[in-house]
Design a protein around this motif. Structure first.
Motif, PDB file in Angstrom:
ATOM      1  N   ARG A  16       2.469  -1.862  -7.722  1.00  9.12           N
ATOM      2  CA  ARG A  16       1.952  -0.493  -7.680  1.00  9.12           C
ATOM      3  C   ARG A  16       0.458  -0.471  -7.990  1.00  9.12           C
ATOM      4  N   PRO A  59       5.904   5.625  -0.825  1.00  8.99           N
ATOM      5  CA  PRO A  59       5.067   5.992  -1.974  1.00  8.99           C
ATOM      6  C   PRO A  59       4.869   4.800  -2.903  1.00  8.99           C
ATOM      7  N   ALA A  60       3.642   4.586  -3.350  1.00  7.54           N
ATOM      8  CA  ALA A  60       3.338   3.443  -4.212  1.00  7.54           C
ATOM      9  C   ALA A  60       4.094   3.513  -5.535  1.00  7.54           C
ATOM     10  N   SER A 110      -5.133   1.707   1.012  1.00  7.30           N
ATOM     11  CA  SER A 110      -4.436   2.849   0.406  1.00  7.30           C
ATOM     12  C   SER A 110      -5.371   4.023   0.180  1.00  7.30           C
ATOM     13  N   GLU A 141      -2.460   0.824  -5.470  1.00 12.77           N
ATOM     14  CA  GLU A 141      -3.319   1.958  -5.812  1.00 12.77           C
ATOM     15  C   GLU A 141      -4.801   1.617  -5.692  1.00 12.77           C
ATOM     16  N   SER A 183       0.858  -1.181   0.000  1.00  9.18           N
ATOM     17  CA  SER A 183       0.000   0.000   0.000  1.00  9.18           C
ATOM     18  C   SER A 183       0.897   1.235   0.000  1.00  9.18           C
ATOM     19  N   ASN A 184       0.274   2.382   0.102  1.00  8.31           N
ATOM     20  CA  ASN A 184       1.034   3.636   0.141  1.00  8.31           C
ATOM     21  C   ASN A 184       1.241   4.129   1.563  1.00  8.31           C
ATOM     22  N   GLN A 235      -4.608   7.686   1.572  1.00  5.62           N
ATOM     23  CA  GLN A 235      -4.503   8.818   0.642  1.00  5.62           C
ATOM     24  C   GLN A 235      -5.513   9.904   1.004  1.00  5.62           C
TER      25      GLN A 235
END
Length: 285
Positions: free
Chosen positions: A221, A212-213, A230, A225, A207-208, A234
């Motif tokens: 990725r 960072p993804a 995630s 996303e 995940s992010n 976000q």
């Protein structure tokens, strides 16, 4: 004069309202029972708070300055980037506790006693998940205070910040229904704890949340996303104003519209797993 017989819909409407009122009342009674139980076993609350606090301190000071975020490797930039991920991880890891609690009630025969009472079928599970939501909210309050102490700050208005925490609690509530289903599906609390954690680690790390993804390989990725976890992370970064300078969100729809994506994912998880958990509860021996 001839009396007009009430229609079927006119008779069913009060019955539906009565059933809904009873369900709400029964759920609140069960939630109160679980909250009293938590207060009588304070270790449950204390240990639930210590772990995320350790994550905040360790990630902030061990990884801070080692991971580039938005082209910056400063500890302050990473700390602000990190906190939404830690918050989200904390609310989702409560899933294991929810599953273990329900499995323990099953193991002791308490669920069978509840099933024999004239109460709404879903009230036992709803009450349990509501009590877990209260504990999660308390944990978030303590965690936010610790985050402020180590230097985390928000850069948006109070309304957006509060909305971010609401999304976190909604995600935690949604995942508690996954924990409820796991707790009803295993034989022991130990198995529920293991089953509640084993799938959370790949979910939270792909995940992010922590990196960072866009730094991941392409296939990971895309998974990150579209990960519901995630989306909430976000959304919180957007609502807290914790994006690093010059950050550009990925092109995936959940990353471009994270607040809506977080809401949709959380509501969908609640609907699906509440339905499955209540069905499992009705057939559980």
């Amino acid at each position: 004069m001839t009396a007009t017989a009430p229609t079927a819909s006119a008779v069913e409407a009060p019955q539906r309202r009565g059933a809904l009122t009873q369900s709400v009342r029964d759920s609140l009674v069960i939630a109160r029972r679980n909250l009293i139980r938590m207060l009588r076993i304070p270790e449950m609350i204390i240990f639930g708070i210590i772990q995320p606090v350790m994550f905040v301190v360790l990630f902030s000071y061990v990884f801070g300055g080692s991971i580039a975020v938005g082209g910056s490797t400063s500890a302050e930039a990473y700390r602000e980037f990190l906190m939404a991920g830690i918050f989200a991880q904390t609310v989702t890891f409560a899933t294991a506790g929810a599953g273990a609690g329900i499995a323990d009630d099953m193991h002791k025969g308490l669920i069978d006693r509840f099933r024999s009472l004239p109460m709404a079928r879903g009230a036992v599970l709803t009450g349990r998940t509501l009590a877990d939501l209260v504990q999660t909210a308390l944990t978030l309050v303590v965690l936010a205070a610790v985050a402020l102490l180590v230097g985390w700050r928000t850069h948006e208005n109070l309304g957006k910040v509060l909305l971010g925490f609401v999304l976190l609690l909604l995600l935690g509530y949604a995942f508690s229904w996954i924990g409820a289903l796991i707790g009803l599906s295993v034989r022991t609390p130990e198995a529920a704890t293991s089953g509640g954690l084993i799938w959370l680690f790949p979910l939270t790390f792909i995940s992010n949340a922590f990196v960072p993804a866009e730094n991941m390989p392409a296939f990971l990725r895309h998974i990150a996303e579209w990960n519901p976890f995630s989306a909430t992370v976000q959304a919180c970064r957007e609502l807290f104003g914790n994006f690093p300078p010059g950050y550009r969100a990925p092109d995936a729809w959940p990353m471009q519209h994270p607040v809506w994506a977080s809401l949709i994912w959380s509501v969908l998880i609640v609907v699906v797993f509440r339905t499955l958990a209540v069905r499992k509860y009705r057939s559980a021996a």
